[in-house]
Scaffold this motif. Sequence first.
Motif, mmCIF file in Angstrom:
data_model
loop_
_atom_site.group_PDB
_atom_site.id
_atom_site.type_symbol
_atom_site.label_atom_id
_atom_site.label_comp_id
_atom_site.label_asym_id
_atom_site.label_seq_id
_atom_site.Cartn_x
_atom_site.Cartn_y
_atom_site.Cartn_z
ATOM 1 N N ALA A 95 13.519 1.364 6.863
ATOM 2 C CA ALA A 95 12.241 0.783 6.447
ATOM 3 C C ALA A 95 12.339 -0.733 6.407
ATOM 4 C CB ALA A 95 11.833 1.328 5.078
ATOM 5 N N ILE A 96 13.468 -1.232 5.896
ATOM 6 C CA ILE A 96 13.663 -2.682 5.768
ATOM 7 C C ILE A 96 13.922 -3.330 7.120
ATOM 8 C CG2 ILE A 96 15.160 -4.459 4.782
ATOM 9 C CD1 ILE A 96 15.693 -2.429 2.455
ATOM 10 N N VAL A 97 14.851 -2.767 7.878
ATOM 11 C CA VAL A 97 15.288 -3.389 9.135
ATOM 12 C C VAL A 97 14.289 -3.169 10.271
ATOM 13 C CG1 VAL A 97 17.093 -3.402 10.899
ATOM 14 C CG2 VAL A 97 17.713 -3.221 8.484
ATOM 15 N N ILE A 98 13.807 -1.951 10.408
ATOM 16 C CA ILE A 98 12.932 -1.618 11.544
ATOM 17 C C ILE A 98 11.471 -1.927 11.234
ATOM 18 C CG2 ILE A 98 12.085 0.264 13.016
ATOM 19 C CD1 ILE A 98 14.807 1.622 12.650
ATOM 20 N N ASN A 99 11.037 -1.605 10.006
ATOM 21 C CA ASN A 99 9.619 -1.754 9.688
ATOM 22 C C ASN A 99 9.296 -3.028 8.908
ATOM 23 O OD1 ASN A 99 7.297 -0.025 10.299
ATOM 24 N ND2 ASN A 99 6.871 -0.150 8.091
ATOM 25 N N GLY A 100 10.316 -3.808 8.553
ATOM 26 C CA GLY A 100 10.080 -5.055 7.833
ATOM 27 C C GLY A 100 9.612 -4.859 6.408
ATOM 28 N N ALA A 101 9.972 -3.722 5.800
ATOM 29 C CA ALA A 101 9.562 -3.450 4.417
ATOM 30 C C ALA A 101 10.244 -4.407 3.446
ATOM 31 C CB ALA A 101 9.899 -2.005 4.049
ATOM 32 N N LYS A 102 9.532 -4.765 2.392
ATOM 33 C CA LYS A 102 10.110 -5.586 1.327
ATOM 34 C C LYS A 102 10.903 -4.690 0.393
ATOM 35 C CE LYS A 102 6.323 -8.939 1.440
ATOM 36 N NZ LYS A 102 5.208 -9.569 0.671
ATOM 37 N N LEU A 103 11.903 -5.275 -0.262
ATOM 38 C CA LEU A 103 12.784 -4.510 -1.147
ATOM 39 C C LEU A 103 12.531 -4.883 -2.607
ATOM 40 C CD1 LEU A 103 15.188 -2.615 -1.682
ATOM 41 C CD2 LEU A 103 16.709 -4.562 -1.210
ATOM 42 N N PHE A 104 12.232 -3.871 -3.407
ATOM 43 C CA PHE A 104 11.995 -4.057 -4.839
ATOM 44 C C PHE A 104 12.947 -3.146 -5.622
ATOM 45 C CE2 PHE A 104 8.056 -5.025 -2.671
ATOM 46 C CZ PHE A 104 7.606 -6.182 -3.299
ATOM 47 N N SER A 105 13.321 -3.615 -6.802
ATOM 48 C CA SER A 105 14.219 -2.835 -7.642
ATOM 49 C C SER A 105 13.687 -2.792 -9.070
ATOM 50 C CB SER A 105 15.618 -3.470 -7.643
ATOM 51 O OG SER A 105 16.497 -2.751 -8.474
ATOM 52 N N LYS A 158 0.819 -1.214 0.000
ATOM 53 C CA LYS A 158 0.000 0.000 0.000
ATOM 54 C C LYS A 158 0.856 1.268 0.000
ATOM 55 C CE LYS A 158 -3.724 -2.551 0.487
ATOM 56 N NZ LYS A 158 -4.641 -2.768 -0.661
ATOM 57 N N SER A 159 1.976 1.211 0.709
ATOM 58 C CA SER A 159 2.828 2.394 0.836
ATOM 59 C C SER A 159 4.270 2.047 0.488
ATOM 60 C CB SER A 159 2.760 2.956 2.258
ATOM 61 O OG SER A 159 3.175 1.976 3.200
ATOM 62 N N VAL A 160 4.973 3.010 -0.107
ATOM 63 C CA VAL A 160 6.354 2.762 -0.521
ATOM 64 C C VAL A 160 7.249 3.944 -0.187
ATOM 65 C CG1 VAL A 160 5.576 1.308 -2.437
ATOM 66 C CG2 VAL A 160 6.113 3.705 -2.867
ATOM 67 N N TYR A 161 8.521 3.640 0.035
ATOM 68 C CA TYR A 161 9.568 4.658 0.045
ATOM 69 C C TYR A 161 10.308 4.470 -1.265
ATOM 70 C CZ TYR A 161 13.595 7.488 1.214
ATOM 71 O OH TYR A 161 14.567 8.461 1.187
ATOM 72 N N PHE A 162 10.363 5.531 -2.073
ATOM 73 C CA PHE A 162 10.888 5.405 -3.426
ATOM 74 C C PHE A 162 12.155 6.212 -3.624
ATOM 75 C CE2 PHE A 162 10.840 6.895 -7.952
ATOM 76 C CZ PHE A 162 11.147 5.657 -8.527
ATOM 77 N N ALA A 192 22.640 -4.473 3.474
ATOM 78 C CA ALA A 192 22.422 -3.805 4.755
ATOM 79 C C ALA A 192 21.229 -4.392 5.497
ATOM 80 C CB ALA A 192 22.219 -2.305 4.537
ATOM 81 N N GLY A 193 20.171 -4.675 4.751
ATOM 82 C CA GLY A 193 18.946 -5.161 5.364
ATOM 83 C C GLY A 193 18.837 -6.669 5.453
ATOM 84 N N ASN A 194 19.839 -7.378 4.916
ATOM 85 C CA ASN A 194 19.850 -8.845 4.924
ATOM 86 C C ASN A 194 18.537 -9.408 4.383
ATOM 87 O OD1 ASN A 194 20.941 -11.402 5.394
ATOM 88 N ND2 ASN A 194 20.036 -11.537 7.441
ATOM 89 N N CYS A 195 18.161 -8.908 3.195
ATOM 90 C CA CYS A 195 16.881 -9.312 2.619
ATOM 91 C C CYS A 195 17.019 -9.507 1.112
ATOM 92 C CB CYS A 195 15.819 -8.249 2.901
ATOM 93 S SG CYS A 195 16.127 -6.682 2.047
ATOM 94 N N PRO A 196 16.110 -10.255 0.508
ATOM 95 C CA PRO A 196 16.162 -10.476 -0.940
ATOM 96 C C PRO A 196 15.636 -9.268 -1.708
ATOM 97 C CG PRO A 196 14.255 -11.583 -0.033
ATOM 98 C CD PRO A 196 15.029 -11.042 1.145
ATOM 99 N N ILE A 197 15.980 -9.224 -2.989
ATOM 100 C CA ILE A 197 15.492 -8.174 -3.884
ATOM 101 C C ILE A 197 14.540 -8.805 -4.890
ATOM 102 C CG2 ILE A 197 16.108 -6.392 -5.558
ATOM 103 C CD1 ILE A 197 19.019 -6.651 -4.481
ATOM 104 N N LYS A 246 19.677 5.782 4.533
ATOM 105 C CA LYS A 246 19.333 5.537 5.949
ATOM 106 C C LYS A 246 17.840 5.273 6.093
ATOM 107 C CE LYS A 246 19.621 7.830 10.480
ATOM 108 N NZ LYS A 246 20.084 9.066 11.175
ATOM 109 N N THR A 247 17.015 6.080 5.425
ATOM 110 C CA THR A 247 15.564 5.892 5.491
ATOM 111 C C THR A 247 15.161 4.551 4.886
ATOM 112 O OG1 THR A 247 15.198 8.291 5.351
ATOM 113 C CG2 THR A 247 13.322 6.852 4.841
#
Length: 267
Positions: free
Chosen positions: A136-146, A87-91, A174-179, A131-132
């Motif tokens: 988002a990834i580490v603190i808020n659990g946001a998924k990472l898209f590219s 629903k919401s993104v940081y772009f 940094a976020g130890n997450c998949p893209i 940093k933002t």
Amino acid sequence: MAEIAFLLDLEGTLVKDKSYTPFPEALDFTEKLDAMGIPWIVATNNSTEKPSDLIKILRSKGFNVNDKKLLSPSFLAVETLKKENVKSVYFLGTEKIKSYLKESGFEVKEDHAVDAVVVGRDREVNFQKLKTATSAIVINGAKLFSYHMNRIILDRDGLVSPSVGAIATCLSYAGNCPIVSFGKPSKLYFKKAFEMVGITNPSKIYMVSDDPFSDLAGGKKAVGFKTVFVLSGKYPSPEVLKSIDEHLQPDFIFNSIKECERLIQYA
């Protein structure tokens, strides 16, 4: 049905750079494809322009392009994000694409309290933005898209800079997450490309690009099509190919798209 089809990269292949100045031989080649009834599309990883605006730009430069002949990661971005219930993104990217995402129904925020981080081409990326995004990834659990996984991009001054894939990889580490990538070399992208040219047999499809990594090696690994490396873009020498596995090497190495004419002489 045509026997072959072409997926043509944009910058460094059809046009010189972000000025979208066409290589004259690119205009000639696409006109020949049209005259011969050979299907082709602009298979771009462009993450700076709205698809409709990019079509207008290319048409103004002389290319016979419409919404049936251009595949942009933006189309797949909207589809994928909605499937993931974002629903919401940081772009990280241009105001044009930010506007496109808003128009498509997403809340684009300027803080880390978001469902997803989406990485596009951002010429003003800085520590605060990274940093933002990381928060988002580490603190808020946001998924990472590219938007795509390209490593570098050629600028108008002849120098190269980290491209979208490089920034996304930084955040992934940094976020130890998949893209999840919307563009080349994702299978989702190339599946859509195959549908657009109307051919499903990968041995009949040529991917032409100045990017031997994501577009060519990555694409060949993903879908197994024929690959053509052109030296008209960010890599003017085939020396770069030494770092690519032997079975993922380009099928052809040409100085420019003009030499692709030899691939259609018997079509």
